[in-house]
Design a protein around this motif. Structure first.
Motif, mmCIF file in Angstrom:
data_model
loop_
_atom_site.group_PDB
_atom_site.id
_atom_site.type_symbol
_atom_site.label_atom_id
_atom_site.label_comp_id
_atom_site.label_asym_id
_atom_site.label_seq_id
_atom_site.Cartn_x
_atom_site.Cartn_y
_atom_site.Cartn_z
ATOM 1 N N PRO A 1 5.188 8.550 -6.303
ATOM 2 C CA PRO A 1 6.093 10.370 -6.442
ATOM 3 C C PRO A 1 5.852 10.595 -5.238
ATOM 4 O O PRO A 1 6.081 11.475 -4.504
ATOM 5 C CB PRO A 1 5.049 11.026 -7.803
ATOM 6 N N ASN A 2 4.954 10.434 -4.761
ATOM 7 C CA ASN A 2 4.181 10.667 -3.053
ATOM 8 C C ASN A 2 5.067 10.029 -1.612
ATOM 9 O O ASN A 2 5.797 11.102 -1.398
ATOM 10 C CB ASN A 2 2.536 11.460 -3.388
ATOM 11 N N VAL A 3 5.116 8.940 -2.160
ATOM 12 C CA VAL A 3 5.875 7.540 -1.161
ATOM 13 C C VAL A 3 8.054 8.209 -1.271
ATOM 14 O O VAL A 3 7.738 8.566 0.125
ATOM 15 C CB VAL A 3 5.365 6.482 -1.501
ATOM 16 N N ALA A 4 8.187 8.819 -2.291
ATOM 17 C CA ALA A 4 9.094 9.334 -2.706
ATOM 18 C C ALA A 4 9.812 10.578 -2.333
ATOM 19 O O ALA A 4 10.739 11.141 -1.637
ATOM 20 C CB ALA A 4 9.567 9.111 -4.282
ATOM 21 N N GLY A 5 8.547 11.003 -2.028
ATOM 22 C CA GLY A 5 9.355 12.876 -1.447
ATOM 23 C C GLY A 5 8.746 12.449 -0.150
ATOM 24 O O GLY A 5 9.608 13.044 0.332
ATOM 25 N N ALA A 6 8.060 11.846 0.654
ATOM 26 C CA ALA A 6 8.081 11.646 2.393
ATOM 27 C C ALA A 6 9.477 10.603 2.306
ATOM 28 O O ALA A 6 9.925 11.107 3.287
ATOM 29 C CB ALA A 6 7.026 10.793 2.388
ATOM 30 N N LEU A 7 9.881 10.421 1.504
ATOM 31 C CA LEU A 7 11.582 8.756 1.748
ATOM 32 C C LEU A 7 12.303 10.044 1.510
ATOM 33 O O LEU A 7 13.053 10.321 3.068
ATOM 34 C CB LEU A 7 11.154 7.924 0.625
ATOM 35 N N VAL B 1 16.855 4.994 2.577
ATOM 36 C CA VAL B 1 17.859 4.587 1.101
ATOM 37 C C VAL B 1 17.546 3.501 0.674
ATOM 38 O O VAL B 1 17.371 4.171 -0.628
ATOM 39 C CB VAL B 1 19.443 4.683 1.096
ATOM 40 N N GLU B 2 16.968 2.556 1.131
ATOM 41 C CA GLU B 2 16.793 1.262 0.262
ATOM 42 C C GLU B 2 15.247 1.502 -0.448
ATOM 43 O O GLU B 2 15.648 1.087 -1.559
ATOM 44 C CB GLU B 2 16.625 0.119 1.185
ATOM 45 N N ALA B 3 14.500 2.204 0.690
ATOM 46 C CA ALA B 3 13.542 2.497 0.646
ATOM 47 C C ALA B 3 12.940 3.575 -0.764
ATOM 48 O O ALA B 3 12.125 3.042 -1.650
ATOM 49 C CB ALA B 3 11.795 3.008 1.470
ATOM 50 N N VAL B 4 13.624 3.916 -0.959
ATOM 51 C CA VAL B 4 13.653 5.490 -1.890
ATOM 52 C C VAL B 4 14.561 5.314 -3.634
ATOM 53 O O VAL B 4 13.694 5.549 -4.184
ATOM 54 C CB VAL B 4 14.012 6.861 -1.217
ATOM 55 N N LEU B 5 15.257 4.444 -2.927
ATOM 56 C CA LEU B 5 15.917 3.989 -4.498
ATOM 57 C C LEU B 5 14.787 2.638 -4.983
ATOM 58 O O LEU B 5 14.671 2.853 -6.377
ATOM 59 C CB LEU B 5 17.100 2.697 -4.122
ATOM 60 N N SER C 1 17.490 12.419 -4.218
ATOM 61 C CA SER C 1 17.486 12.082 -3.064
ATOM 62 C C SER C 1 18.848 12.929 -2.026
ATOM 63 O O SER C 1 18.386 13.718 -1.785
ATOM 64 C CB SER C 1 17.437 11.066 -2.155
ATOM 65 N N ILE C 2 19.581 13.454 -2.929
ATOM 66 C CA ILE C 2 20.608 14.106 -2.328
ATOM 67 C C ILE C 2 20.867 15.206 -2.827
ATOM 68 O O ILE C 2 21.115 16.614 -2.104
ATOM 69 C CB ILE C 2 22.289 13.426 -3.995
ATOM 70 N N ALA C 3 19.872 15.836 -4.279
ATOM 71 C CA ALA C 3 19.604 17.092 -3.954
ATOM 72 C C ALA C 3 18.836 17.724 -2.679
ATOM 73 O O ALA C 3 18.836 18.785 -2.758
ATOM 74 C CB ALA C 3 18.594 17.129 -5.598
ATOM 75 N N SER D 1 0.675 -1.110 -0.070
ATOM 76 C CA SER D 1 0.727 0.291 -0.323
ATOM 77 C C SER D 1 0.381 0.924 -0.113
ATOM 78 O O SER D 1 1.598 1.463 0.886
ATOM 79 C CB SER D 1 -1.056 -0.059 0.687
ATOM 80 N N ALA D 2 0.466 2.116 -0.820
ATOM 81 C CA ALA D 2 1.819 3.417 -1.166
ATOM 82 C C ALA D 2 0.864 4.370 0.545
ATOM 83 O O ALA D 2 1.864 4.858 0.776
ATOM 84 C CB ALA D 2 1.212 3.986 -2.255
ATOM 85 N N GLY D 3 -0.306 4.051 0.265
ATOM 86 C CA GLY D 3 -0.101 5.129 1.898
ATOM 87 C C GLY D 3 0.265 4.562 2.787
ATOM 88 O O GLY D 3 1.171 5.569 4.020
ATOM 89 N N THR D 4 0.379 3.427 2.978
ATOM 90 C CA THR D 4 1.071 3.113 4.308
ATOM 91 C C THR D 4 2.462 2.765 4.228
ATOM 92 O O THR D 4 3.281 3.506 5.448
ATOM 93 C CB THR D 4 0.750 1.299 4.292
ATOM 94 N N ARG D 5 3.472 2.850 2.874
ATOM 95 C CA ARG D 5 4.992 3.720 2.523
ATOM 96 C C ARG D 5 4.565 4.969 3.138
ATOM 97 O O ARG D 5 5.902 5.260 3.598
ATOM 98 C CB ARG D 5 5.217 2.995 1.751
ATOM 99 N N GLN D 6 3.493 5.803 2.682
ATOM 100 C CA GLN D 6 4.355 7.105 3.531
ATOM 101 C C GLN D 6 4.056 7.773 4.585
ATOM 102 O O GLN D 6 4.905 8.287 5.499
ATOM 103 C CB GLN D 6 3.094 8.042 2.387
ATOM 104 N N ARG D 7 3.097 7.256 5.146
ATOM 105 C CA ARG D 7 2.825 7.172 6.802
ATOM 106 C C ARG D 7 4.370 6.699 7.086
ATOM 107 O O ARG D 7 4.560 7.175 8.138
ATOM 108 C CB ARG D 7 1.746 6.625 6.774
ATOM 109 N N ALA D 8 4.568 5.633 7.038
ATOM 110 C CA ALA D 8 5.847 4.829 7.822
ATOM 111 C C ALA D 8 6.913 6.007 7.084
ATOM 112 O O ALA D 8 8.170 6.098 8.193
ATOM 113 C CB ALA D 8 6.105 3.428 6.849
ATOM 114 N N ALA D 9 6.939 6.369 5.964
ATOM 115 C CA ALA D 9 7.990 7.266 6.246
ATOM 116 C C ALA D 9 7.806 8.756 6.846
ATOM 117 O O ALA D 9 8.639 9.234 7.398
ATOM 118 C CB ALA D 9 8.078 7.364 4.237
ATOM 119 N N LEU D 10 6.815 9.345 7.252
ATOM 120 C CA LEU D 10 6.637 10.221 7.738
ATOM 121 C C LEU D 10 6.646 9.854 9.104
ATOM 122 O O LEU D 10 7.436 11.088 9.993
ATOM 123 C CB LEU D 10 4.645 11.019 7.008
#
Length: 334
Positions: free
Chosen positions: A159-165, A150-154, A198-200, A127-136
């Motif tokens: 895009p929303n989850v990636a932004g949170a990560l 790092v493993e998760a963001v790569l 991510s580095i940016a 679930s993208a929502g679950t991943r996003q909440r975990a990141a936040l």
């Protein structure tokens, strides 16, 4: 040879030898007058064969088939053992990684351990929502080990989850920069892109240094993302790539904005203007490119930029000429 002697010589316990006997794997050839099991040299040789096959991971059932079925071929069984072993290693490696990450978080108690495990599981959710909440929540609650972020963001495609990560990484102790730097060298283009993005978002000198190195990355996408960020951070070495982006119509608005910001420094304004004008010197430059170069020159101060715009105001392409004349009029009115 009696069972005790066989056990000492073979390293197989007497209890296991009796088990082999009950299964029919190794039945002693004879018995002593007192009724004790007596093993022949051939029996002992079979015991060693059994132990060798067991060391490969064969079950006792498969061992018996191997030893008793003369037509049995090993290829299929060995292939199956290879598959099982790889699956077991993958499972053990995953467990080891999880344990190392929990240890790196230095949990104060088992409550912390349970929270970390829950967050790690959530990061791997479908679930993208679950991943996003975990990141936040990884920033607000018990910190998730940076390796997991790092493993998760790569690997994240949403895009929303990636932004949170990326946000979570930017707020961690070191942003996982060493691991993200490895991501820049990945053979997978999407991983390289996610790494530079991510580095940016990590606002420190070490991240800036990585981005400066990324300007020479073989991947043009990596170079462009690095240049956009470096331009915003005032790094002059991003100028050539930013100019190329204007010419190639790739994030040209962002590239022009970055050049404008850099040109606020008098020492760089002439360098940028000269670089843009040099692109106009090629006789094969298309009118659409000339128009973009005129727009990029708009916010570059100095005589070089003004002269180039004056020349472009007489361009054979009416749209280019009007654009340059309009820009020049605004500059002269200031």
């Amino acid at each position: 040879m009696l069972i005790g002697d066989v056990a000492r010589r073979s390293g197989v316990s007497a209890r296991m030898l009796r088990h082999y006997d009950s299964l029919g794997l190794v039945r002693p050839t004879g018995r002593t007058d007192a009724g004790y099991r007596e093993y022949s040299d051939e029996d002992i040789r079979r015991i060693f064969h059994i132990e060798s096959l067991r060391s490969l991971g064969l079950s006792l059932r498969d061992v018996r088939r191997v030893l008793d079925d003369q037509g049995f071929t090993p290829s299929e069984l060995v292939d199956d053992l290879i598959r099982q072993t790889r699956e077991r290693i993958a499972g053990e490696t995953e467990l080891l990684t999880r344990l190392c990450r929990i240890g790196a978080a230095e949990p104060a108690g088992w409550e912390d351990v349970l929270q970390i495990v829950a967050l790690l599981q959530a990061l791997g959710s479908k679930s993208a929502g679950t991943r996003q909440r975990a990141a936040l929540s990884s920033v607000e609650e018990v910190p998730v080990p940076v390796e997991a972020l790092v493993e998760a963001v790569l690997s994240e495609t949403d895009p929303n989850v990636a932004g949170a990560l990326r946000w979570a990484l930017a707020r961690s102790d070191d942003g996982g920069l060493a691991l993200l730097a490895e991501g820049l060298g990945s053979p997978v283009a999407e991983v390289r892109k996610r790494a530079v993005q991510s580095i940016a978002e990590i606002p420190n000198g070490e991240a800036t240094a990585l981005l400066q190195d990324a300007l020479t990355n073989p991947d043009i996408v990596v170079r462009r993302y690095a240049a956009l960020t470096l331009g915003a951070r005032g790094a002059a070495d991003a100028i050539p790539t930013l100019i190329d982006m204007v010419v190639e119509e790739t994030h040209e608005v962002g590239a022009a904005d970055a050049l404008s910001a850099l040109a606020s420094r008098p020492a760089l304004a002439e360098q940028i203007a000269t670089g843009l004008v040099d692109c106009l010197a090629h006789g094969t430059v298309e009118s659409s490119v000339r128009r973009r170069l005129a727009q990029a020159l708009a916010d570059i101060p100095g005589v070089t930029a003004s002269r180039a715009l004056a020349d472009l105001s007489h361009d054979e392409d009416r749209a280019v000429a009007l654009t340059a004349a309009y820009i020049l009029g605004i500059r002269n009115a200031r």
